[in-house]
Design an enzyme around this catalytic site. Structure first.
Site, mmCIF file in Angstrom:
data_model
loop_
_atom_site.group_PDB
_atom_site.id
_atom_site.type_symbol
_atom_site.label_atom_id
_atom_site.label_comp_id
_atom_site.label_asym_id
_atom_site.label_seq_id
_atom_site.Cartn_x
_atom_site.Cartn_y
_atom_site.Cartn_z
ATOM 1 C CE LYS A 124 -0.890 -4.304 -1.357
ATOM 2 N NZ LYS A 124 -0.870 -3.287 -2.420
ATOM 3 C CG ASP A 142 -4.311 0.266 0.012
ATOM 4 O OD1 ASP A 142 -4.678 0.835 1.066
ATOM 5 O OD2 ASP A 142 -4.978 0.279 -1.032
#
Length: 228
Positions: A124, A142
């Site tokens: 991420k 996320d």
């Protein structure tokens, strides 16, 4: 899990998000690819607001990996104690700063593989840095994006990596660069976890979510009409 949105609906989904917010940007404060890496690493399980409060004074004294190493772990810790998991994050920031200096000549690497070698940097974080700092059309998933993708039918999947891969495949090229920002902001301010604001959502009619939240006034009116 809702049915996947048809290809035409996916394009319309993004078109409306773009029209509502033509130039979306990250809400994290940063000055360079390096400070972005630090800010995103610090943001894990923390709000952007709390990270920005800590990094504004921090980046005044340590906005390069060399300066961060000079500050040291204890010095860094004094700036980020208000952020969750600050001890471990301080260790990671110092360690990633050392690796950037020793293995990458003081410059943040651009590939996902190299970024993920940095301590505390997962997929991420790497995808955020590649998108925001280097302009790659990545979609870092996320909790907000994971929720939006699954709730709407935009790209439903069981893991964040699977959602990311599916979003990359399903997002039309003209929307790919800003998709990450549109989706995270939509999840943060409209498609919220506990009470999605479906009544104000620009893609409400495209969304496959069955339990849409009525407007507050509608809910109040219904309660009055059904009262004995």
């Amino acid at each position: 899990m809702p049915r996947p949105l048809p290809k035409a609906a996916v394009a319309e989904f993004y078109r409306r998000l773009r029209d509502a917010l033509p130039e979306p940007k990250t809400e994290l404060d940063f000055r360079s690819p390096y400070t972005l890496v630090v800010a995103v690493a610090l943001s894990a399980q923390a709000t952007d607001v709390s990270v920005n409060k800590a990094t504004r004074p921090l980046f005044e004294v340590a906005d390069t990996p060399e300066k961060m190493l000079a500050l040291g772990e204890e010095g860094l810790a004094s700036y980020i104690r208000t952020i969750g998991l600050w001890r471990n994050k301080a260790k990671n920031v110092i360690a990633l700063s050392r690796m950037i200096v020793e293995e990458f000549g003081g410059e943040v690497p651009t590939s996902r593989e190299d970024l993920m070698r940095l301590p505390g940097v997962g997929r991420k974080t790497a995808d955020v840095v590649r998108n925001v700092a280097f302009g790659h059309p990545t979609i870092a998933v996320d909790t907000h994006i994971f929720r939006v993708a699954n709730r709407t039918g935009l790209a439903a999947a069981k893991t964040a990596d699977a959602v990311s891969d599916r979003l990359v495949r399903r997002t039309p090229p003209e929307y790919a660069y800003s998709a990450h920002h549109w989706l995270i902001l939509h999840g943060r301010y409209t498609c919220k976890a506990r009470r999605p604001e479906c009544w104000s959502c620009v893609v409400e009619d495209l969304c496959g979510y069955k339990d849409k939240t009525p407007a507050p006034q509608t809910a109040s009116k219904t309660a009055e009409e059904t009262a004995p």
